[in-house]
Scaffold this motif. Structure first.
Motif, PDB file in Angstrom:
ATOM      1  N   SER A  15       0.841  -1.202   0.000  1.00 32.05           N
ATOM      2  CA  SER A  15       0.000   0.000   0.000  1.00 32.05           C
ATOM      3  C   SER A  15       0.877   1.254   0.000  1.00 32.05           C
ATOM      4  CB  SER A  15      -0.885   0.006   1.238  1.00 32.05           C
ATOM      5  OG  SER A  15      -0.089   0.170   2.406  1.00 32.05           O
ATOM      6  N   GLU A  16       0.243   2.392  -0.193  1.00 31.88           N
ATOM      7  CA  GLU A  16       0.956   3.668  -0.128  1.00 31.88           C
ATOM      8  C   GLU A  16       1.584   3.858   1.258  1.00 31.88           C
ATOM      9  OE1 GLU A  16       0.170   8.450  -0.794  1.00 31.88           O
ATOM     10  OE2 GLU A  16      -1.437   7.034  -1.229  1.00 31.88           O
ATOM     11  N   TYR A  17       0.841   3.487   2.299  1.00 34.08           N
ATOM     12  CA  TYR A  17       1.349   3.589   3.670  1.00 34.08           C
ATOM     13  C   TYR A  17       2.600   2.721   3.849  1.00 34.08           C
ATOM     14  CZ  TYR A  17       1.650   2.791   8.714  1.00 34.08           C
ATOM     15  OH  TYR A  17       2.094   2.669  10.001  1.00 34.08           O
ATOM     16  N   GLU A  18       2.538   1.476   3.366  1.00 31.89           N
ATOM     17  CA  GLU A  18       3.677   0.570   3.484  1.00 31.89           C
ATOM     18  C   GLU A  18       4.862   1.071   2.657  1.00 31.89           C
ATOM     19  OE1 GLU A  18       1.757  -3.773   4.289  1.00 31.89           O
ATOM     20  OE2 GLU A  18       1.223  -2.804   2.390  1.00 31.89           O
ATOM     21  N   HIS A  19       4.577   1.649   1.487  1.00 34.88           N
ATOM     22  CA  HIS A  19       5.641   2.214   0.658  1.00 34.88           C
ATOM     23  C   HIS A  19       6.359   3.327   1.421  1.00 34.88           C
ATOM     24  CE1 HIS A  19       7.465   4.672  -2.575  1.00 34.88           C
ATOM     25  NE2 HIS A  19       7.732   3.483  -3.088  1.00 34.88           N
ATOM     26  N   GLY A  20       5.602   4.155   2.115  1.00 33.67           N
ATOM     27  CA  GLY A  20       6.197   5.219   2.920  1.00 33.67           C
ATOM     28  C   GLY A  20       7.105   4.664   4.002  1.00 33.67           C
ATOM     29  N   LEU A  21       6.680   3.565   4.638  1.00 35.32           N
ATOM     30  CA  LEU A  21       7.513   2.934   5.666  1.00 35.32           C
ATOM     31  C   LEU A  21       8.800   2.370   5.072  1.00 35.32           C
ATOM     32  CD1 LEU A  21       4.844   0.970   7.756  1.00 35.32           C
ATOM     33  CD2 LEU A  21       6.051   3.053   8.437  1.00 35.32           C
ATOM     34  N   TYR A  58      11.223   5.463   3.903  1.00 33.64           N
ATOM     35  CA  TYR A  58      11.478   6.655   4.717  1.00 33.64           C
ATOM     36  C   TYR A  58      12.962   6.964   4.805  1.00 33.64           C
ATOM     37  CZ  TYR A  58      13.175   4.229   8.903  1.00 33.64           C
ATOM     38  OH  TYR A  58      13.920   3.497   9.774  1.00 33.64           O
ATOM     39  N   GLN A  62       3.054   1.882  15.981  1.00 30.13           N
ATOM     40  CA  GLN A  62       2.147   1.894  14.825  1.00 30.13           C
ATOM     41  C   GLN A  62       1.529   0.528  14.516  1.00 30.13           C
ATOM     42  OE1 GLN A  62       5.455   2.262  14.733  1.00 30.13           O
ATOM     43  NE2 GLN A  62       6.367   1.335  12.917  1.00 30.13           N
ATOM     44  N   GLU A  79      -0.830  -2.684  14.513  1.00 29.21           N
ATOM     45  CA  GLU A  79      -2.233  -2.933  14.782  1.00 29.21           C
ATOM     46  C   GLU A  79      -2.353  -3.668  16.124  1.00 29.21           C
ATOM     47  OE1 GLU A  79      -0.604  -3.621  11.963  1.00 29.21           O
ATOM     48  OE2 GLU A  79      -1.805  -3.056  10.223  1.00 29.21           O
ATOM     49  N   TYR A 132       4.982  -1.577  -6.067  1.00 29.07           N
ATOM     50  CA  TYR A 132       4.261  -0.324  -5.864  1.00 29.07           C
ATOM     51  C   TYR A 132       4.538   0.579  -7.059  1.00 29.07           C
ATOM     52  CZ  TYR A 132       2.618   3.983  -3.733  1.00 29.07           C
ATOM     53  OH  TYR A 132       1.932   5.142  -3.467  1.00 29.07           O
ATOM     54  N   ARG A 179      -2.237  -6.697   5.484  1.00 29.30           N
ATOM     55  CA  ARG A 179      -1.095  -5.912   5.016  1.00 29.30           C
ATOM     56  C   ARG A 179      -0.019  -6.818   4.394  1.00 29.30           C
ATOM     57  NH1 ARG A 179      -1.240  -0.718   5.948  1.00 29.30           N
ATOM     58  NH2 ARG A 179      -2.393   0.133   7.707  1.00 29.30           N
TER      59      ARG A 179
END
Length: 186
Positions: free
Chosen positions: A28-34, A37, A62, A64, A112, A165
């Motif tokens: 996901s976009e969120y995982e790509h950011g992680l 970084y 962060q 879950e 991604y 995820r």
């Protein structure tokens, strides 16, 4: 990338040839950011730290609810690999460890658009005689505790998969491969 095959060769000689694992999955976009970084870091080391039949587990802020995993992190540029592994163990769990075995060398491709992320994970078995888990890096680690290999293979595995995820599916593949290697060491 500073964790090269030349850096890893002494680890293979000292701690054995790891099982290779290849993994690919859409993130996901969120995982790509992680994953991006720190664009200079494209690896992590995961530690199966055992004290008899107890396995060290960590939670990051962060994560879950209900998600725990073995500790680990990145080796800094210019840092001796083994020194970095011990540093990560101490920061995330407060445990002093002795490396025993190089279990898994994973190569992942996180898919991604517009740019995939290549990633390598090195999984090691380590032991400790320390009883008290107390993370030192309280910004990165929300909690640490003792669990078991059976817990990691059962309820924690199921919890990781329930998140949906890709990163947790990747962690399950790493854990499964490491657990299989541990069975062979038996």
């Amino acid at each position: 990338m500073h964790v090269t095959d030349a850096v890893l060769q002494p680890m293979r000689e000292r701690y054995g040839e790891p099982k290779p694992l290849e993994w690919e999955g859409e993130i996901s976009e969120y995982e790509h950011g992680l994953a991006t970084y720190n664009p200079k870091r494209m690896h992590d080391v995961t530690l199966f730290i055992l004290n008899d039949d107890r396995l060290a587990l960590i939670r990051k802020p962060q994560f879950e609810p209900g998600v725990w995993r073995p500790p680990g992190g990145g080796i800094k540029a210019g840092e001796d690999f083994e020194v970095g592994v011990r540093r990560e163990a101490l920061e995330e769990t407060g445990l002093r460890v002795e490396l025993q075995r190089y279990l898994v060398a994973a190569e992942a491709r996180f898919l991604y658009e517009p740019q995939d992320v290549p990633w390598r994970t090195h999984v090691f078995l380590a032991t400790t005689t320390d009883d008290d888990i107390a993370p030192q890096d309280l910004e990165e680690i929300a909690a640490a505790r003792w669990g078991t290999l059976a817990e990691l293979a059962g309820p924690l595995r199921e919890r990781l998969l329930q998140t949906g995820r890709a990163f947790w599916r990747y962690r399950v593949a790493l854990h499964d491969a490491a657990l299989e290697q541990l069975e062979h060491l038996g």
